[in-house]
Design an enzyme around this catalytic site. Structure first.
Site, PDB file in Angstrom:
ATOM      1  N   ASN A  89       8.212   2.227  20.275  1.00 22.40           N
ATOM      2  CA  ASN A  89       9.220   1.577  20.637  1.00 22.40           C
ATOM      3  C   ASN A  89      10.565   1.630  19.392  1.00 22.40           C
ATOM      4  OD1 ASN A  89      10.855  -0.663  21.962  1.00 22.40           O
ATOM      5  ND2 ASN A  89       8.759  -1.706  22.551  1.00 22.40           N
ATOM      6  N   HIS A 119       2.332   4.503  -4.573  1.00 25.63           N
ATOM      7  CA  HIS A 119       2.835   4.861  -5.974  1.00 25.63           C
ATOM      8  C   HIS A 119       1.512   4.080  -6.866  1.00 25.63           C
ATOM      9  CE1 HIS A 119       6.377   6.613  -4.913  1.00 25.63           C
ATOM     10  NE2 HIS A 119       6.715   5.323  -4.395  1.00 25.63           N
ATOM     11  N   ALA A 161      -0.325  -7.391  16.409  1.00 22.90           N
ATOM     12  CA  ALA A 161       1.128  -7.610  16.046  1.00 22.90           C
ATOM     13  C   ALA A 161       0.930  -8.038  14.432  1.00 22.90           C
ATOM     14  CB  ALA A 161       1.897  -8.370  16.873  1.00 22.90           C
ATOM     15  N   THR A 166      -4.946  -1.424   5.750  1.00 21.00           N
ATOM     16  CA  THR A 166      -5.159  -0.677   4.646  1.00 21.00           C
ATOM     17  C   THR A 166      -6.379   0.239   4.267  1.00 21.00           C
ATOM     18  OG1 THR A 166      -6.173  -2.599   3.536  1.00 21.00           O
ATOM     19  CG2 THR A 166      -3.566  -2.391   3.400  1.00 21.00           C
ATOM     20  N   LYS A 167      -7.175  -0.022   5.451  1.00 17.55           N
ATOM     21  CA  LYS A 167      -8.474   0.804   5.571  1.00 17.55           C
ATOM     22  C   LYS A 167      -8.894   1.116   6.890  1.00 17.55           C
ATOM     23  CE  LYS A 167     -10.829  -2.192   1.964  1.00 17.55           C
ATOM     24  NZ  LYS A 167     -10.071  -1.576   1.053  1.00 17.55           N
TER      25      LYS A 167
END
Length: 186
Positions: A89, A119, A161, A166-167
């Site tokens: 989308n 970083h 949504a 992060t895993k």
């Protein structure tokens, strides 16, 4: 060194340290990709034209079954790999220097960010932290999702949504929240 060699180097190392030559080639590729995304985003294109521009961006022919609603943003382009029957989308951002691998029958909601670069907190080693994102088959990613470097999304998973993933996400689950956690099994 050509861009394919740079991409292979990035994908074969956990945290590659890029040479000046590699960095220059990557920057050249980034500027080329920005020109192509400007072309894609600033005028109307029929679906076949969108796929043609995306093929130029990725350096490989995208499947005829791919559908995308621009605008679309990529910082590198050469490390995005689309499966069959993928829908992307509008307003998605693919930061793909570490590699983005999208399976078949994937739905990606608007304003999704796939970020393969991170970083380090240590200023001396803050550069060049890449890791690929792998999205399995039959995955539904809701609107305004962020998926960070090194994450694998299992087959049939649903990402709610607004989630920040992060895993790794196992197959056949719904995840949501910040950071994303399993809400239920499918």
């Amino acid at each position: 060194m050509n861009i394919a060699e740079v991409v292979n180097f990035i994908n074969s190392h956990d945290n590659p340290i890029l040479t000046e030559e590699m960095n220059a080639l990557m920057m050249e590729t980034c500027y080329r990709t920005h020109r192509l995304t400007m072309q894609l985003n600033n005028t109307y294109h029929e679906p076949d034209e969108i796929r043609e521009i995306l093929s130029d961006i990725t350096g490989e022919k995208v499947p005829d079954s791919l559908n995308m609603f621009p605008p679309f943003y990529s910082d590198f382009g050469r490390n995005i790999h689309f499966g069959r029957n993928v829908f992307v989308n509008d307003c998605c951002h693919f930061q793909d220097q570490g590699g983005i691998f999208i399976g078949d029958n994937v739905l990606i909601g608007h304003n999704t960010v796939l970020a393969t670069i991170d970083h380090d907190l240590d200023a001396q080693s803050r550069q060049n932290h890449y890791a690929p994102i792998h999205i399995g088959n039959n995955v539904w990613i809701g609107a305004s999702v962020v998926i960070t470097k090194g994450v694998t999304i299992g087959d049939n998973a649903v990402i709610a949504a607004g989630a920040v993933v992060t895993k790794d996400v196992p197959a056949n689950v719904v995840v949501g929240g910040v950071p994303a956690k399993i809400i239920k099994e499918l």
